[in-house]
Scaffold this motif. Structure first.
Motif, PDB file in Angstrom:
ATOM      1  N   THR A 183      24.946  12.303  48.928  1.00 22.98           N
ATOM      2  CA  THR A 183      24.039  12.808  49.966  1.00 22.98           C
ATOM      3  C   THR A 183      24.331  14.276  50.239  1.00 22.98           C
ATOM      4  N   CYS A 184      23.330  14.962  50.841  1.00 19.14           N
ATOM      5  CA  CYS A 184      23.474  16.374  51.191  1.00 19.14           C
ATOM      6  C   CYS A 184      23.612  16.493  52.703  1.00 19.14           C
ATOM      7  N   ASN A 185      24.709  17.061  53.191  1.00 20.67           N
ATOM      8  CA  ASN A 185      24.995  17.198  54.616  1.00 20.67           C
ATOM      9  C   ASN A 185      24.826  18.653  55.059  1.00 20.67           C
ATOM     10  N   ASP A 186      24.389  18.804  56.372  1.00 22.89           N
ATOM     11  CA  ASP A 186      24.152  20.141  56.928  1.00 22.89           C
ATOM     12  C   ASP A 186      25.467  20.920  57.052  1.00 22.89           C
ATOM     13  N   GLU A 238      28.336  19.810  42.372  1.00 19.46           N
ATOM     14  CA  GLU A 238      27.189  20.692  42.528  1.00 19.46           C
ATOM     15  C   GLU A 238      25.912  20.004  42.135  1.00 19.46           C
ATOM     16  N   ALA A 239      25.940  19.270  40.965  1.00 17.73           N
ATOM     17  CA  ALA A 239      24.743  18.612  40.457  1.00 17.73           C
ATOM     18  C   ALA A 239      25.010  17.117  40.337  1.00 17.73           C
ATOM     19  N   PHE A 240      23.982  16.327  40.585  1.00 18.79           N
ATOM     20  CA  PHE A 240      24.117  14.876  40.508  1.00 18.79           C
ATOM     21  C   PHE A 240      22.733  14.292  40.302  1.00 18.79           C
ATOM     22  N   ALA A 251      17.444  13.269  50.439  1.00 22.77           N
ATOM     23  CA  ALA A 251      16.996  14.263  51.418  1.00 22.77           C
ATOM     24  C   ALA A 251      17.850  15.513  51.347  1.00 22.77           C
ATOM     25  N   ASN A 252      17.159  16.682  51.608  1.00 27.32           N
ATOM     26  CA  ASN A 252      17.813  17.991  51.641  1.00 27.32           C
ATOM     27  C   ASN A 252      18.376  18.405  50.282  1.00 27.32           C
ATOM     28  N   ALA A 253      17.871  17.807  49.183  1.00 22.20           N
ATOM     29  CA  ALA A 253      18.289  18.182  47.834  1.00 22.20           C
ATOM     30  C   ALA A 253      17.075  18.609  47.037  1.00 22.20           C
ATOM     31  N   GLU A 254      17.291  19.491  46.071  1.00 19.74           N
ATOM     32  CA  GLU A 254      16.222  19.989  45.225  1.00 19.74           C
ATOM     33  C   GLU A 254      16.418  19.461  43.813  1.00 19.74           C
ATOM     34  N   CYS A 255      15.310  19.099  43.152  1.00 14.22           N
ATOM     35  CA  CYS A 255      15.348  18.547  41.796  1.00 14.22           C
ATOM     36  C   CYS A 255      15.165  19.670  40.784  1.00 14.22           C
ATOM     37  N   HIS A 256      16.039  19.699  39.780  1.00 13.86           N
ATOM     38  CA  HIS A 256      15.957  20.688  38.701  1.00 13.86           C
ATOM     39  C   HIS A 256      15.845  19.942  37.383  1.00 13.86           C
ATOM     40  N   ASN A 257      14.803  20.139  36.644  1.00 14.32           N
ATOM     41  CA  ASN A 257      14.622  19.445  35.357  1.00 14.32           C
ATOM     42  C   ASN A 257      15.497  20.077  34.283  1.00 14.32           C
ATOM     43  N   SER A 258      15.990  19.222  33.338  1.00  6.12           N
ATOM     44  CA  SER A 258      16.768  19.684  32.179  1.00  6.12           C
ATOM     45  C   SER A 258      16.464  18.771  31.007  1.00  6.12           C
ATOM     46  N   ALA A 259      16.899  19.135  29.822  1.00  6.85           N
ATOM     47  CA  ALA A 259      16.669  18.305  28.642  1.00  6.85           C
ATOM     48  C   ALA A 259      18.010  17.677  28.234  1.00  6.85           C
ATOM     49  N   PRO A 260      18.114  16.380  28.213  1.00  9.93           N
ATOM     50  CA  PRO A 260      16.994  15.453  28.359  1.00  9.93           C
ATOM     51  C   PRO A 260      16.826  14.933  29.788  1.00  9.93           C
ATOM     52  N   ALA A 273      18.685  17.326  37.270  1.00  9.77           N
ATOM     53  CA  ALA A 273      19.849  17.483  38.121  1.00  9.77           C
ATOM     54  C   ALA A 273      19.395  17.660  39.565  1.00  9.77           C
ATOM     55  N   CYS A 274      20.064  17.010  40.533  1.00 15.25           N
ATOM     56  CA  CYS A 274      19.819  17.175  41.965  1.00 15.25           C
ATOM     57  C   CYS A 274      20.873  18.128  42.523  1.00 15.25           C
ATOM     58  N   ILE A 275      20.396  19.179  43.206  1.00 14.56           N
ATOM     59  CA  ILE A 275      21.287  20.184  43.777  1.00 14.56           C
ATOM     60  C   ILE A 275      20.948  20.330  45.256  1.00 14.56           C
ATOM     61  N   CYS A 276      21.914  20.275  46.143  1.00 12.77           N
ATOM     62  CA  CYS A 276      21.694  20.393  47.586  1.00 12.77           C
ATOM     63  C   CYS A 276      21.049  21.739  47.911  1.00 12.77           C
ATOM     64  N   ALA A 277      20.073  21.709  48.850  1.00 11.14           N
ATOM     65  CA  ALA A 277      19.378  22.926  49.259  1.00 11.14           C
ATOM     66  C   ALA A 277      20.319  23.854  49.995  1.00 11.14           C
ATOM     67  N   SER A 278      19.834  25.107  50.201  1.00 15.54           N
ATOM     68  CA  SER A 278      20.631  26.094  50.911  1.00 15.54           C
ATOM     69  C   SER A 278      20.896  25.612  52.333  1.00 15.54           C
ATOM     70  N   GLY A 279      22.105  25.724  52.767  1.00 16.67           N
ATOM     71  CA  GLY A 279      22.464  25.260  54.107  1.00 16.67           C
ATOM     72  C   GLY A 279      23.014  23.850  54.103  1.00 16.67           C
ATOM     73  N   PHE A 280      23.077  23.216  52.920  1.00 17.68           N
ATOM     74  CA  PHE A 280      23.597  21.856  52.811  1.00 17.68           C
ATOM     75  C   PHE A 280      24.647  21.817  51.691  1.00 17.68           C
ATOM     76  N   THR A 281      25.493  20.820  51.775  1.00 13.90           N
ATOM     77  CA  THR A 281      26.513  20.614  50.743  1.00 13.90           C
ATOM     78  C   THR A 281      26.588  19.140  50.408  1.00 13.90           C
TER      79      THR A 281
END
Length: 786
Positions: free
Chosen positions: A144-147, A135-137, A109-118, A121-129
């Protein structure tokens, strides 16, 4: 030569021998020599990059097998042909897999998925850490991503604003007394700053001055304006003009001058009062006392006064409502009942509300009652005022009601006034629903919803914008698109104004007048038949003669209201007098047969009963409801007063029927006995028959008249017209032509007039001496056999 050939063949054999030996291992293997010089076949590792290089294509991996190998796509890639394995010679390629699309919720939750090769990467949305600080996981990393609480930065919203943390972000809200120039309720970032409300909006107080205080802004209203005790709301005009014009009101309502002066003072005090509740109660109580004063007397005598009265009441209620504390108030007086609901707050109220009283119920939407949201003053007031006796003052002003036939109308409910704080109620967004209870419960008539329209003929009931939703014998539900004073009308169907009925009436009454005139001459001039009985006949005929003559001469002369009322009063008196003389005949018959034979009323008693009783009834009716004498169409009693005639008439008919039944029963007993005085009994029998016949003729006619108040009674109308117009003819036939003694007297008179002869002295003496003896037998009854 031979030796050379031999060595050459041997050399070629030795050269070809190793090649022949290697060709014995299958493909994918090679030949090696062990320590003993023995040849072995060993697997070839095609995936060895040092020996063979990159045998598989990009993004693919190689796996060696015994005697061969195969290629497969690396992790994070997929085959273009969907085959899991392939060789270097195959045209297949390995393409990247987009895990962000193919695998739902791959990131927490509160994380955005970014595709890469291969991989991805999951990166926390703005306003979360991230919880680990990376940074990426990926999903398997247990991150988890916290407010982030941005409001920890005290300067993030700038001055004059408060920060409210939200999940993933924050909002800035201006402090009390400050506002954004854009008019937005909140903001984020430093694009806008909160400024003093009094500086950026100089119209916020309307007709008042804006000030900045500790709890925000407040408005000081100018003279003649008010914000109804709420200092944060706009100042609007408090219009007391209707009370200021004391001269006009005093001329119209002189009896309530003191009340109007007090209303004016109370209204003006509302603009200055810091605690207006007491002032509003004072205004409302004096308004109700003014209404009671007006409705207790004969003040509302015309439609213009009624229009001014309604305007005064509606204006005062609209002024009072905002000063009443929520949830409202209820007040009751002798002639009025007020119920009021009040809502206050910065938010525009919504949803339906209901106000009920004993005689009415109002259903209205609060948003309609509040009015335009742009000009919402912070309060909403709804009031329902019920008048307990106003219907008698406003009954008859039906200029705005379209008639479908010859029906007339009568108010069949209490009159109610509805006001709201919304000043524009000429066309509501949603119609109101008003339920009013009927005064007269009937299911044989048509009901109409009306309101008082001051623009029609100075004031009249109108159906414009109102319709009947449903109607029952007990109540009617009205839907109206505007607000005012309302009532429900009941349709009454008069006798149709037909030419044939008019002709029957005029011909019949003319004949009746002639016949009644002969009856009056007969009973007053022929002495041989005069008796208390004929005296009753005489005055019955006189009453009917005068009533019919007045009917012919003045029943339709409605242009002069005073003259029309006099005509109606005289008709009321003389028709009642005819019934009273009928009643005296019935009582006299009862006294003669049941009580004592040959007893008669004294003349004074007969006059008191025949003329005194109807005079008392008419006098009382005139004092109580003199306005009900004369209608718009005829000089007769209105429907509200008609039972002051039909009531006594029905009582007389019932009394006579009672007496006649007892008389008939007593006569049957006397005839069954051996009574030697058969001549007297025979006369009483004739007396009874004529009395019963008279009652049937006159009484039945007025019974038919009772059916003239509903539609569809044309047969009864013809019967009523025929019997009513010919009753004089019937009396002449019954009391004169069917009486042998009267016929003999007519013959004697005719013989003297048309065949005169000289009489001798002896004949003259005999005639005068024998006549009293001949007529003495009928002296007591005045009737001959029929």
């Amino acid at each position: 030569m031979t030796r050379k050939k031999t060595f050459l063949i041997l050399g070629l054999f030795l050269f070809l021998f190793p090649t022949l030996s290697n060709s014995q291992c299958p493909e994918g293997f090679n030949t090696t020599m062990d320590e003993n010089g023995k040849e072995n076949c060993n697997d070839v590792d095609e995936c060895n990059e040092d020996d063979y290089g990159l045998i598989c294509k990009e993004n693919a991996e190689c796996r060696n097998t015994v005697g061969g190998y195969y290629c497969y796509c690396a992790d994070g890639f997929t085959s273009s042909t969907k085959k899991e394995t392939f060789t270097a010679a195959s045209p297949q390629t390995c393409r990247d897999i987009n895990e962000c699309v193919s695998m739902k919720n791959i990131c927490p939750a509160n994380a955005e998925c970014h595709n890469s090769a291969p991989y991805y990467a999951c990166i926390c949305a703005s306003g979360f850490t991230s919880s680990t600080g990376v940074e990426a996981f990926r999903s398997g990393d247990n991150v988890t991503c916290n407010d982030i609480d941005e409001c920890l930065d005290e300067a993030i919203c700038g001055p004059n604003a408060s920060c409210n943390n939200t999940e993933g972000s924050y909002i800035c809200v201006c402090n009390a007394g400050f506002r954004l120039k854009s008019g937005k309720a909140d903001f984020t970032g430093n694009h806008e700053q909160c400024e003093d409300l009094c500086k950026i909006d100089q119209t916020i107080c309307g007709n008042g001055t804006c000030h900045h205080g500790a709890d925000g802004h407040y408005c000081s209203c100018h003279s003649g304006f008010t914000n109804y005790g709420n200092k944060k709301h706009r100042c609007t005009e408090l219009n007391c003009d209707i009370f200021k014009d004391e001269t006009s009101l005093e001329k119209t309502f002189p009896t309530v001058h003191d009340h109007i002066s007090h209303l004016k003072k109370s209204c003006l005090d509302l603009t200055e009062s810091e605690t207006p509740k007491e002032k509003s109660d004072d205004l409302l109580e004096f308004l109700m006392s003014l209404m009671d004063k007006l409705m207790s007397g004969e003040v509302l005598t015309d439609n213009k006064k009624v229009s001014l009265f309604f305007n005064l009441v509606e204006h005062a209620l609209r002024l009072t409502g905002p000063f009443v504390s929520p949830p409202g108030t209820e007040k009751m007086a002798e002639y009025t009942e007020v119920k009021m609901k009040v809502y206050k707050g910065s938010e525009l109220p919504q949803g339906p509300t209901t106000i009920s009283s004993e005689h009415a119920k109002l259903d209205i939407d609060l948003e309609v009652a509040a009015g335009d949201p742009l000009y919402y003053p912070g309060f909403t007031a709804v009031s329902l005022l019920t008048y307990k006796n106003l219907e008698k003052f406003v009954n008859g002003h039906f200029g705005g009601v379209k008639r479908e036939g010859n029906e007339s109308y009568q108010i069949n409910s209490k009159v109610v006034t509805i006001t709201v704080s919304n000043t524009n109620t000429s066309h509501l967004k949603e119609p109101i629903r008003l339920t009013v209870h009927h005064l007269e419960k009937t299911n044989k008539t048509f009901h109409t919803c009306v309101f008082w329209d001051s623009s029609v003929e100075g004031g009249a009931w109108s159906t414009r914008g109102c319709r009947v939703v449903t109607s029952s014998p007990e109540y009617t539900v009205c839907s109206c698109e505007h607000l005012s004073s309302f009532a429900v009308l009941m349709a009454l169907y008069d006798t149709e104004d037909r030419f044939d009925l008019k002709l029957i009436t005029w011909v019949g009454l003319s004949l009746s007048l002639v016949c009644l005139f002969f009856c009056i001459l007969t009973f007053s001039m022929i002495r041989s038949i005069q008796s208390p009985r004929t005296t009753m006949h005489l005055h019955l005929c006189i009453s009917l003669f005068i009533a019919n003559f007045i009917f012919l001469a003045g029943i339709s002369r409605t242009e002069n209201k005073v003259g029309c009322a006099v005509v109606a009063g005289m008709l009321h008196f003389f028709y009642l007098s005819a019934f009273c003389w009928m009643c005296l005949e019935g009582i006299q018959l009862f006294r003669m047969v049941v009580l004592v034979f040959n007893t008669n009323f004294k003349t004074a008693y007969m006059m008191a009963g025949g003329y005194g009783v109807p005079a008392v009834i008419v006098a009382i009716s005139a004092m109580v409801s003199h306005k009900e004498y004369g209608t718009d169409k005829h000089c007769w009693l209105s429907l509200d007063l008609i039972w002051s005639f039909f009531g006594p008439a029905c009582v007389i008919i019932i009394v006579n029927i009672f007496f006649f039944l007892i008389t008939a029963w007593k006569l049957a007993q006397k005839f069954s006995s051996l009574n030697p005085d058969l001549d007297s009994l025979q006369k009483i029998k004739a007396f009874t028959i004529t009395a019963v016949a008279q009652l049937c003729i006159l009484g039945t006619m007025w019974i038919f008249g009772c059916f003239q108040f509903e539609k569809g009674t044309i047969a009864m109308t013809y019967l009523f017209t025929i019997f009513g117009s010919l009753q004089g003819v019937m009396l002449f036939v019954m009391h004169c032509l069917l009486s042998k003694q009267v016929r003999d007297e007519y013959q004697n008179i005719a013989s003297r007039l048309f065949a005169p002869r000289k009489k001798t002295y002896s004949e003259f003496s005999y005639s005068h001496s024998s006549k009293p003896q001949a007529s003495k037998s009928t002296q007591d009854t005045g009737e001959s056999q029929i």
